[in-house]
Scaffold this active site. Structure first.
Site, short mmCIF file in Angstrom:
data_model
loop_
_atom_site.label_atom_id
_atom_site.label_comp_id
_atom_site.label_asym_id
_atom_site.label_seq_id
_atom_site.Cartn_x
_atom_site.Cartn_y
_atom_site.Cartn_z
N TYR A 59 0.83 -1.20 0.00
CA TYR A 59 0.00 0.00 0.00
C TYR A 59 0.87 1.25 0.00
O TYR A 59 1.73 1.42 0.87
CB TYR A 59 -0.92 0.04 1.22
CG TYR A 59 -1.95 -1.06 1.31
CD1 TYR A 59 -2.32 -1.80 0.18
CD2 TYR A 59 -2.57 -1.36 2.51
CE1 TYR A 59 -3.27 -2.81 0.27
CE2 TYR A 59 -3.53 -2.36 2.61
CZ TYR A 59 -3.87 -3.08 1.50
OH TYR A 59 -4.82 -4.08 1.59
N SER A 60 0.65 2.11 -0.97
CA SER A 60 1.46 3.34 -1.14
C SER A 60 2.94 3.01 -1.19
O SER A 60 3.78 3.78 -0.74
CB SER A 60 1.17 4.34 -0.02
OG SER A 60 -0.10 4.93 -0.17
#
Length: 326
Positions: A59-60
């Site tokens: 994530y990110s």
């Protein structure tokens, strides 16, 4: 807030899990909040009694873990928090920066510990099954992390029931740490997990923590149709939602939720989450929150008890789907 054991473990978690995919950097996805904008959500979640937080190393591109770790160290008592993350998807261009080989798992765990700023990950989950690595290698590597004290519990996400049962069996035969949770695709619009996965989890004492409990926003009541791209920033850039929810009958489910919600004088999101929480095998839906009401509605759903008639009305429009989300 209410709390429950995660499956047959003694680990206590809040009945709502805050999904932290929404926090990191908008460079990764336009709807993601940066660190400054995400802080109020962590603070409010802790104030409301949420103790369960889920993120992933992809994530990110790792920033979500960094943001989550810093926020929880700032606002929460880490001894009471259950911090979960995941491994599998690529985190770089290298051949060993992905998958579930012993090397990939070991390296990914060390990197997650560093980004989160903790000595031990409470719940370490495989994000998907790896078709290119023997399950014995994966499970042995995960067991080693538990024995080393780097991980406390193991979980899995989005698999066929036969794959998950095989993994449980291999761990049991080798006296390795066993998966205690399943993070699967389950909501009112997609209920195929009720056929095999949920009965398996109930029989084996595995806690269920569904992802996309609001069908990527469809069950929140903000969209005007299945193909509405204007309702939210995420809807406008979401390429996965049209592949998951594209049957004409899916909108009938959304309408049923709206009708029950209107009669109850409660937001559709509350009703949809309350339905999930009515299922004994479900421990805690993983909710995303980018607006204050997202978090408030989720927490209120914990105390919303639906009647048998309301549950029947919500479930009546469902039509079978092909397997999606694996």
């Amino acid at each position: 807030m209410k709390y429950a054991n995660l499956g047959h473990t003694g680990l206590r978690v809040s009945r709502i899990c805050l999904g932290c995919m929404s926090y990191g950097t908008p460079k990764w996805r336009p709807w993601v909040l940066d660190e400054e904008a995400s802080q109020p959500f962590f603070r409010r979640a802790v104030e409301l009694g949420v103790t369960f937080f889920d993120t992933a190393n992809m994530y990110s591109d790792g920033v979500s873990e960094e943001v989550t770790g810093r926020a929880l160290r700032k606002y929460a008592k880490l001894d009471e928090v259950v911090l979960a993350t995941k491994v599998y998807f690529p985190t770089g261009s290298g051949q060993n920066e992905r998958g579930l080989s012993r090397k990939a798992i070991t390296q990914a765990c060390e990197a997650s510990l560093k980004r989160l700023g903790v000595d031990t990950i409470d719940l370490y989950q495989i994000h998907r099954m790896d078709p290119n690595t023997p399950i014995e290698e994966t499970l042995s590597a995960l067991d080693q992390l538990v024995r080393q004290g780097k991980v406390r519990y193991l979980g899995a996400s989005s698999a066929y029931a036969w794959q998950f049962m095989r993994a449980l069996s291999v761990s049991e035969r080798n006296s390795w740490a066993r998966f205690v949770s399943m993070q699967n695709h389950y909501n009112l619009v997609y209920r195929e997990e009720e056929r095999e996965m949920l009965p398996l989890c109930e029989a084996e004492g595995v806690g269920v923590i569904p992802w996309s409990p609001l069908a990527r926003g469809l069950l929140a009541g903000s969209r005007k149709s299945l193909d509405d791209k204007e309702a939210t920033t995420r809807a406008g850039s979401d390429t996965l939602s049209p592949m998951l929810y594209n049957q004409p009958g899916d909108w009938d489910v959304v309408e049923a939720v709206k009708q029950v919600a209107e009669a109850r004088k409660a937001p559709p999101a509350q009703v949809s989450l309350a339905w999930l929480l009515s299922k004994p095998v479900v421990t805690a839906p993983i909710i995303g929150a980018t607006k204050p009401e997202h978090l408030e509605d989720a927490v209120k759903a914990v105390n919303l008890k639906l009647t048998p008639e309301e549950i029947k009305a919500l479930e009546a429009p469902y039509k079978p789907h092909a397997v999606r989300g694996l």
